[in-house]
Design a protein around this motif. Structure first.
Motif, PDB file in Angstrom:
ATOM      1  N   GLU A 199       0.837  -1.190   0.000  1.00 46.75           N
ATOM      2  CA  GLU A 199       0.000   0.000   0.000  1.00 46.75           C
ATOM      3  C   GLU A 199       0.875   1.244   0.000  1.00 46.75           C
ATOM      4  OE1 GLU A 199      -3.407   2.470   2.539  1.00 46.75           O
ATOM      5  OE2 GLU A 199      -2.467   0.700   3.424  1.00 46.75           O
ATOM      6  N   ASN A 200       0.587   2.165  -0.908  1.00 45.55           N
ATOM      7  CA  ASN A 200       1.161   3.507  -0.866  1.00 45.55           C
ATOM      8  C   ASN A 200       0.098   4.423  -0.286  1.00 45.55           C
ATOM      9  OD1 ASN A 200       3.461   2.567  -2.244  1.00 45.55           O
ATOM     10  ND2 ASN A 200       2.494   2.925  -4.215  1.00 45.55           N
TER      11      ASN A 200
ATOM     12  N   CYS B 235      -4.876  -1.090  -1.624  1.00 45.95           N
ATOM     13  CA  CYS B 235      -3.529  -1.609  -1.796  1.00 45.95           C
ATOM     14  C   CYS B 235      -3.456  -2.283  -3.159  1.00 45.95           C
ATOM     15  CB  CYS B 235      -3.131  -2.575  -0.679  1.00 45.95           C
ATOM     16  SG  CYS B 235      -4.008  -4.158  -0.678  1.00 45.95           S
ATOM     17  N   GLN B 236      -2.274  -2.730  -3.524  1.00 44.90           N
ATOM     18  CA  GLN B 236      -2.087  -3.394  -4.809  1.00 44.90           C
ATOM     19  C   GLN B 236      -1.386  -4.736  -4.609  1.00 44.90           C
ATOM     20  OE1 GLN B 236      -1.012  -0.870  -8.286  1.00 44.90           O
ATOM     21  NE2 GLN B 236      -0.626   0.726  -6.757  1.00 44.90           N
TER      22      GLN B 236
ATOM     23  N   VAL C 155       4.487   3.654   3.287  1.00 45.89           N
ATOM     24  CA  VAL C 155       4.508   2.558   2.318  1.00 45.89           C
ATOM     25  C   VAL C 155       4.521   1.279   3.130  1.00 45.89           C
ATOM     26  CG1 VAL C 155       5.816   1.375   0.528  1.00 45.89           C
ATOM     27  CG2 VAL C 155       5.705   3.881   0.532  1.00 45.89           C
ATOM     28  N   MET C 156       3.574   0.399   2.879  1.00 44.04           N
ATOM     29  CA  MET C 156       3.497  -0.867   3.615  1.00 44.04           C
ATOM     30  C   MET C 156       3.641  -2.028   2.643  1.00 44.04           C
ATOM     31  SD  MET C 156       0.519  -2.456   6.108  1.00 44.04           S
ATOM     32  CE  MET C 156      -0.806  -2.296   4.890  1.00 44.04           C
TER      33      MET C 156
ATOM     34  N   PRO D 241       7.204   4.802   6.839  1.00 45.01           N
ATOM     35  CA  PRO D 241       6.664   6.156   6.690  1.00 45.01           C
ATOM     36  C   PRO D 241       7.748   7.113   6.189  1.00 45.01           C
ATOM     37  CG  PRO D 241       6.169   5.221   8.859  1.00 45.01           C
ATOM     38  CD  PRO D 241       7.232   4.370   8.236  1.00 45.01           C
ATOM     39  N   PRO D 242       7.410   8.035   5.286  1.00 45.37           N
ATOM     40  CA  PRO D 242       8.419   8.903   4.695  1.00 45.37           C
ATOM     41  C   PRO D 242       8.763  10.133   5.539  1.00 45.37           C
ATOM     42  CG  PRO D 242       6.315   9.371   3.701  1.00 45.37           C
ATOM     43  CD  PRO D 242       6.085   8.218   4.655  1.00 45.37           C
ATOM     44  N   LEU D 243       7.974  10.430   6.595  1.00 43.60           N
ATOM     45  CA  LEU D 243       8.201  11.640   7.374  1.00 43.60           C
ATOM     46  C   LEU D 243       9.137  11.372   8.548  1.00 43.60           C
ATOM     47  CD1 LEU D 243       4.606  13.193   7.528  1.00 43.60           C
ATOM     48  CD2 LEU D 243       6.419  13.596   5.857  1.00 43.60           C
TER      49      LEU D 243
END
Length: 352
Positions: free
Chosen positions: A160-161, A175-176, A285-286, A309-311
């Motif tokens: 998942e993004n 999700c993909q 992003v998981m 997590p990007p933060l």
């Protein structure tokens, strides 16, 4: 419980070994407060429950004109813009191998699917009740059973993004699934690490990591009978976390309903603490890290969720720059214990 102090991480400067990637991660906690001259990134904001312009909402048409059903819970369909496919163009044998095998190409064979968690446009996976999250995980388990029987599929990445900041193309929570005829790099790295650890120490590397985190305790964010979530000693991103079922499973396929619910509960506490800590729907992003489904046995593999997590601060993104992109070596500006302490201090109104 470890005697290490959970305070005073500012300025901590060291490197730590990542046992699953078998590489060094460099930590420089004093750099997190360095001057930053660019605008801060905003996270996702809430929207209405239904968006007539969203191609993932119920009853709406997607890009090729197919209408979504009036779905009530989980909705899964083949991606309209797949990165891999069973009908991917074949590669002529004269162009498949070049320069004495130095360069190679092949058809991008696989299956790409989209998984909508819920019909509501504004309900993230975190927002759902534990039973609903478990329903999503159960649907993913069914997908894994299908792919395990498919002759063209060897490996499955469920990911998942979440959030605009990580480049999600549609805000409707989903999700993909990328099911491919090759094994994804991370899974192969972890398999190699598990084999090397077994040969060297005679034990399971995943079980040893979980035991180490339980012994240290200070990085554990959520734990129940069936699952555990923690920011690992070797985290790369500031709030990177692992969620493991306590019983070892190579993939979702062999997990029981109770175990899926336990995994869902640990995931929910972790991600709701993310949201509470930043007072926003926290982006990440998981990935579901799972063993290959190529017919071989992978008894030493222990499936898990990996959240990146990007933060690194509210609104401040961790960019993969010179060391990460240029040299494939991760440099972290925060210390795992510091970020785990932030999340551990948060008390949620409801923890299931």
């Amino acid at each position: 419980m470890t005697t290490e102090n959970v305070t005073g991480f500012e300025g901590k400067w060291e490197k730590r070994w990542h046992p699953l990637r078998r590489e060094w991660i460099v930590y420089a906690g004093h750099r997190n407060n360095r001057p930053w001259n660019f605008g801060l990134k905003s996270a996702s904001t809430k929207s209405e429950a239904y968006d007539p312009g969203c191609y993932l909402c119920p009853r709406n048409s997607r890009v090729h004109g197919n209408a979504n059903p009036d779905y009530r819970d989980v909705f899964i369909f083949d991606n309209d813009h797949p990165v891999v496919g069973l009908n991917a163009p074949a590669i002529d044998e004269h162009h498949a191998v070049l320069h004495n095998g130095l360069y190679q190409r092949a058809a991008a064979t696989g299956i790409a699917r989209v998984v909508c968690y819920d019909p509501r446009h504004n309900q993230s996976l975190t927002d759902l009740e534990v039973d609903q999250i478990a329903t999503v995980f159960s649907a993913l388990r069914d997908q894994m059973k299908f792919f395990a029987e498919h002759p063209a599929i060897k490996s499955v990445l469920i990911f998942e993004n979440k959030g605009e900041i990580v480049g999600v193309s549609n805000p409707h929570p989903h999700c993909q699934i990328y099911a491919t005829d090759f094994v994804f790099n991370l899974f192969q790295k972890e398999l190699d690490a598990a084999k090397a650890w077994r040969n060297e120490k005679g034990s399971n590397i995943f079980a040893d990591i979980i035991a180490a985190e339980q012994k240290d305790e200070i990085r554990i964010i959520a734990e129940n009978e069936h699952a555990i979530a923690f920011i690992p000693f070797f985290a790369r991103f500031a709030y990177e976390a692992y969620v493991f079922p306590k019983r070892k499973h190579a993939t979702l396929i062999t997990m029981s309903d109770d175990e899926l619910k336990g995994l869902a509960a640990a995931f929910q506490i972790l991600t709701r603490k993310y949201d509470a800590n930043f007072n926003t729907s926290f982006p990440y992003v998981m990935a579901f890290a799972q063993a290959p489904v190529d017919g071989e046995l992978y008894d030493d593999y222990h499936m898990h969720l990996l959240l990146c997590p990007p933060l690194r601060q509210p609104g401040l993104q961790k960019f993969l720059a010179g060391p990460e992109t240029g040299a494939d070596t991760f440099m972290a500006d925060t210390i795992p214990e510091e970020k785990a302490a932030e999340l551990r201090r948060i008390t949620l109104n409801v923890e299931r």
